[in-house]
Design a protein around this motif. Structure first.
Motif, PDB file in Angstrom:
ATOM      1  N   LYS A 289      -5.486  -6.624  -3.800  1.00 44.18           N
ATOM      2  CA  LYS A 289      -5.212  -5.336  -4.459  1.00 44.18           C
ATOM      3  C   LYS A 289      -3.975  -4.691  -3.835  1.00 44.18           C
ATOM      4  O   LYS A 289      -3.642  -4.937  -2.691  1.00 44.18           O
ATOM      5  N   TRP A 290      -3.311  -3.819  -4.630  1.00 47.18           N
ATOM      6  CA  TRP A 290      -2.051  -3.219  -4.202  1.00 47.18           C
ATOM      7  C   TRP A 290      -2.296  -1.899  -3.500  1.00 47.18           C
ATOM      8  O   TRP A 290      -3.091  -1.073  -3.945  1.00 47.18           O
ATOM      9  N   GLY A 291      -1.563  -1.700  -2.428  1.00 47.99           N
ATOM     10  CA  GLY A 291      -1.686  -0.470  -1.674  1.00 47.99           C
ATOM     11  C   GLY A 291      -0.642   0.565  -2.076  1.00 47.99           C
ATOM     12  O   GLY A 291       0.060   0.426  -3.094  1.00 47.99           O
ATOM     13  N   ASN A 292      -0.524   1.602  -1.264  1.00 54.51           N
ATOM     14  CA  ASN A 292       0.319   2.731  -1.602  1.00 54.51           C
ATOM     15  C   ASN A 292       0.830   3.357  -0.303  1.00 54.51           C
ATOM     16  O   ASN A 292       0.144   3.369   0.713  1.00 54.51           O
ATOM     17  N   SER A 293       2.073   3.839  -0.328  1.00 53.67           N
ATOM     18  CA  SER A 293       2.622   4.520   0.837  1.00 53.67           C
ATOM     19  C   SER A 293       3.485   5.677   0.359  1.00 53.67           C
ATOM     20  O   SER A 293       4.396   5.490  -0.452  1.00 53.67           O
TER      21      SER A 293
END
Length: 450
Positions: A289-293
């Motif tokens: 799954k893709w993360g976020n920053s």
């Protein structure tokens, strides 16, 4: 020609192996500067001759096979016979105010009356970025965060304890989701392929000569979603149809495809967002799954399914008839007609960038799907847009030339008349909030405001 003139031969242009004629002139012709606008595939540089001499357009006048044309971007460099650069007032005088910023004279290859000669050129190489930053890893980032905090106030409590930092790499190996160490530069292609193939045949028989060429060029980008392709076909045919009549037909055709992400995810934004990623935030979780920053999901943008495709068609055609007047010795007339067509069709589809947040209080960790606004650049819905541009340019030229020797005296005269006219058409359409996220207008919203 008189005055300041510099030239480069066609073999030097071909040997450079560049995608654009402009790149082949850099460092080979004095007084000309080639300024890259972007390293993105298919983006053309800016040309200046002897610097910038106006607050308006500083682009030089481009003359290809005797016809004023507005671009050299879509011409295969391997068909160039020579390039001449006219730099001072004396050299550009025949072109009047149009040559105020200098003139590029480009001559394409022609055939010779001889047996057919086939030439096949192929190359495949790689490109690398001149420089890429080296972001900090998670441990170094936390150390500098602590240092920055104490520099502001010696009594402030650092955000990370020494024990947490010292054990971070060990904990990261055991649980990378809870203790991430993001490496944003791994999303880039470090080695970028470029390839070019072309086939040419020239020759002739009797009173007719020909030059034919076809080529294919492809250049990839730092991201997989960015690339450029060009297909080209060129022909130049000369024939002496009678003792006093010569005919020439020249065609320079190209078909291009430029692939990008949608404008919300432009190459400039994607590169800038690489710097936004904190090494203590996850680009990916262990399950993919893709993360976020910082409310930017770089991986979500790259994998959103968004695109921006531009198909270009360029056709430069020239037809020339040169007629000697048999009953007046030394007199000849020449007529030239040129038709240039440029078509561009862009279709863009923008989809939301998704990411997942993790809940570390549950066992196993749970994840919630979110929409990233990518710094307010990306709307939380699908949008479709199309742009069509069509430009036509018609050029008419007439020449009267007289040259004759009487005893020890020579009389010569040249008269030239030119008429150039053109038209441009543009059509833009767009639709937002497509509920099915399918890139077709008839599947979009019925709301007129969208």
């Amino acid at each position: 020609l008189t005055g300041a003139v510099s030239s480069v031969k066609g073999e030097d242009v071909e040997r450079a192996g560049a995608s654009n004629i402009s790149h082949t002139m850099a460092g080979k012709i004095s007084g000309i500067s080639i300024v890259p606008v972007s390293g993105e595939p298919g983006v053309n540089p800016v040309i200046h001759i002897r610097g910038i001499g106006t607050t308006g357009s500083s682009a030089p006048l481009i003359v290809i096979d005797g016809i004023v044309r507005n671009s050299i971007a879509d011409i295969d460099p391997t068909i160039i016979e020579s390039i001449s650069v006219l730099k001072d007032a004396a050299a550009v005088a025949p072109y009047g105010l149009g040559g105020a910023n200098g003139v590029l004279l480009i001559t394409t290859k022609t055939g010779k009356v001889d047996r057919p000669v086939f030439t096949v050129n192929a190359y495949r190489g790689v490109q690398k970025a001149i420089w890429l930053p080296s972001p900090l890893n998670a441990v170094d980032y936390m150390k500098l965060q602590n240092e920055a905090t104490t520099n502001v106030s010696s009594s402030a409590t650092p955000p990370y304890t020494s024990d947490f930092i010292n054990s971070y790499n060990t904990n990261h190996a055991l649980d990378p989701d809870k203790y991430p160490d993001a490496k944003s530069m791994d999303l880039l292609n470090k080695v970028i392929p470029v390839q070019n193939y072309n086939v040419k045949v020239s020759g002739g028989a009797g009173n007719t000569s020909y030059f034919l060429g076809a080529g294919y060029f492809k250049e990839d980008g730092l991201f997989d979603q960015f690339n450029f392709r060009r297909y080209s076909f060129n022909a130049n045919i000369n024939s002496k149809v009678t003792k006093t009549t010569k005919v020439n037909v020249g065609l320079i055709n190209s078909f291009t495809r430029k692939n990008e992400l949608s404008p919300e995810y432009s190459s400039a934004n994607m590169l800038r967002w690489l710097y936004f990623v904190k090494p203590t935030h996850s680009l990916y979780f262990s399950d993919g799954k893709w993360g976020n920053s910082n409310n930017v999901s770089l991986v979500g943008g790259l994998n959103s399914g968004s695109y921006n495709k531009t198909d270009g068609t360029s056709m430069l055609s020239t037809f020339t008839v040169d007629q000697e007047i048999p009953f007046i010795k030394g007199l000849s007339i020449k007529g030239v007609f040129s038709y240039d067509l440029h078509n561009d069709f862009t279709k863009g589809f923008s989809k939301p960038a998704y990411y997942w947040t993790q809940d570390l209080t549950t066992t196993p960790y749970t994840y919630t799907k979110q929409v990233s606004n990518m710094e307010q650049n990306s709307p939380p819905y699908a949008a479709l847009y199309e742009t069509y541009n069509k430009e036509q340019v018609f050029t008419y030229q007439g020449f009267v030339n007289f040259k004759r020797t009487f005893g020890g005296n020579e009389i010569s005269f040249l008269g030239v008349a030119e008429l150039q006219k053109g038209n441009f058409k543009n059509l833009n359409t767009s639709m937002k909030n497509l509920p099915l996220e399918i890139d077709e207008y008839d599947l979009g919203s019925s709301n007129p405001s969208e």
